[in-house]
Design an enzyme around this catalytic site. Sequence first.
Site, PDB file in Angstrom:
ATOM      1  CG  PHE A  70      -2.178   0.694   1.141  1.00 14.06           C
ATOM      2  CD1 PHE A  70      -3.364  -0.019   1.018  1.00 14.06           C
ATOM      3  CD2 PHE A  70      -2.242   2.073   1.157  1.00 14.06           C
ATOM      4  CE1 PHE A  70      -4.582   0.619   0.911  1.00 14.06           C
ATOM      5  CE2 PHE A  70      -3.448   2.729   1.046  1.00 14.06           C
ATOM      6  CZ  PHE A  70      -4.622   2.005   0.923  1.00 14.06           C
ATOM      7  CG  PHE A 113      -4.348  -4.325   9.857  1.00 15.02           C
ATOM      8  CD1 PHE A 113      -4.753  -3.576  10.949  1.00 15.02           C
ATOM      9  CD2 PHE A 113      -4.791  -5.648   9.761  1.00 15.02           C
ATOM     10  CE1 PHE A 113      -5.573  -4.120  11.925  1.00 15.02           C
ATOM     11  CE2 PHE A 113      -5.600  -6.198  10.729  1.00 15.02           C
ATOM     12  CZ  PHE A 113      -5.994  -5.434  11.814  1.00 15.02           C
ATOM     13  CB  VAL A 121      -0.566   4.570   7.710  1.00  7.57           C
ATOM     14  CG1 VAL A 121      -2.089   4.450   7.731  1.00  7.57           C
ATOM     15  CG2 VAL A 121       0.065   3.218   8.009  1.00  7.57           C
ATOM     16  CG  HIS A 152      -9.396   2.608   6.912  1.00  7.55           C
ATOM     17  ND1 HIS A 152      -9.995   1.449   7.351  1.00  7.55           N
ATOM     18  CD2 HIS A 152      -8.375   2.207   6.109  1.00  7.55           C
ATOM     19  CE1 HIS A 152      -9.376   0.407   6.830  1.00  7.55           C
ATOM     20  NE2 HIS A 152      -8.384   0.843   6.076  1.00  7.55           N
TER      21      HIS A 152
HETATM   22  N1  INI Z   1      -2.503   0.387   4.548  1.00 10.73           N
HETATM   23  C1  INI Z   1      -1.351   1.097   4.518  1.00 10.73           C
HETATM   24  O1  INI Z   1      -0.270   0.508   4.617  1.00 10.73           O
HETATM   25  N2  INI Z   1      -1.393   2.451   4.381  1.00 10.73           N
HETATM   26  C2  INI Z   1      -2.561   3.131   4.283  1.00 10.73           C
HETATM   27  O2  INI Z   1      -2.534   4.384   4.143  1.00 10.73           O
HETATM   28  C3  INI Z   1      -3.795   2.409   4.300  1.00 10.73           C
HETATM   29  N3  INI Z   1      -5.055   3.112   4.178  1.00 10.73           N
HETATM   30  O3  INI Z   1      -5.056   4.343   4.109  1.00 10.73           O
HETATM   31  O4  INI Z   1      -6.103   2.485   4.149  1.00 10.73           O
HETATM   32  C4  INI Z   1      -3.720   1.001   4.447  1.00 10.73           C
HETATM   33  N4  INI Z   1      -4.851   0.245   4.474  1.00 10.73           N
HETATM   34  C5  INI Z   1      -4.825  -1.183   4.257  1.00 10.73           C
HETATM   35  C6  INI Z   1      -4.569  -1.977   5.533  1.00 10.73           C
HETATM   36  O5  INI Z   1      -3.233  -1.859   5.954  1.00 10.73           O
HETATM   37  C7  INI Z   1      -4.838  -3.464   5.300  1.00 10.73           C
HETATM   38  O6  INI Z   1      -4.021  -3.950   4.277  1.00 10.73           O
HETATM   39  C8  INI Z   1      -6.310  -3.764   4.944  1.00 10.73           C
HETATM   40  O7  INI Z   1      -7.190  -3.184   5.881  1.00 10.73           O
HETATM   41  C9  INI Z   1      -6.554  -5.303   4.917  1.00 10.73           C
HETATM   42  O8  INI Z   1      -6.362  -5.874   6.215  1.00 10.73           O
END
Ligand code: INI
Length: 161
Positions: A22, A57, A81, A88
């Site tokens: 991400f 996450f 993030v 979120h």
């Molecule tokens: N994950 C990130 O690493 N950075 C982000 O900014 C982000 N946002 O903004 O949503 C993000 N979301 C995904 C999260 O880490 C998980 O992969 C997802 O929720 C599946 O468990």
Amino acid sequence: MADHEGKPDAGGMSFAIVASRFNDFIVDNLVQGATDRLIELGAAKDAIKLYQVPGAFEIPGVARKLIDAGSFDGIICLGAVIRGATPHFDYVAGESAREIAHLAARSPVPVIYGVLTTDDVEQARERARPNAENKGTEAAAAAVEMAALYAELKRNLSPDA
Ligand code: INI
């Protein structure tokens, strides 16, 4: 000068980098910065392994497995993030940091936190610049120092020392 501190020498050490996909346009620079610094400090290229996960996450789950496997002298967690329009951000950033901190305090090898949490993309870019300010580079330096300190503690605090 401190009585005990880790030397910035990664010779003979192995490291795992756990990085999220991400926001990869930011995280790729963190990974590059970390890898370059590990090599500068003496780590062999093939002693650095990259594990990619979907988002920040998911970082702690994989870090936990790598700690349990016992094959690395340090684990470097890298991600980005970036705040959006919904809460979120707070859940992802907060839970990722909390779980990485939980692991770090209990792991027999250092677990380093290099996950950016920023209000916008510009702030993230400023902290993930190639060959300039780069939190991946700083995370790698911290990993080497801590791995050396942990090794010293193991030698000096062992009952046979
Ligand atoms: N994950 C990130 O690493 N950075 C982000 O900014 C982000 N946002 O903004 O949503 C993000 N979301 C995904 C999260 O880490 C998980 O992969 C997802 O929720 C599946 O468990």
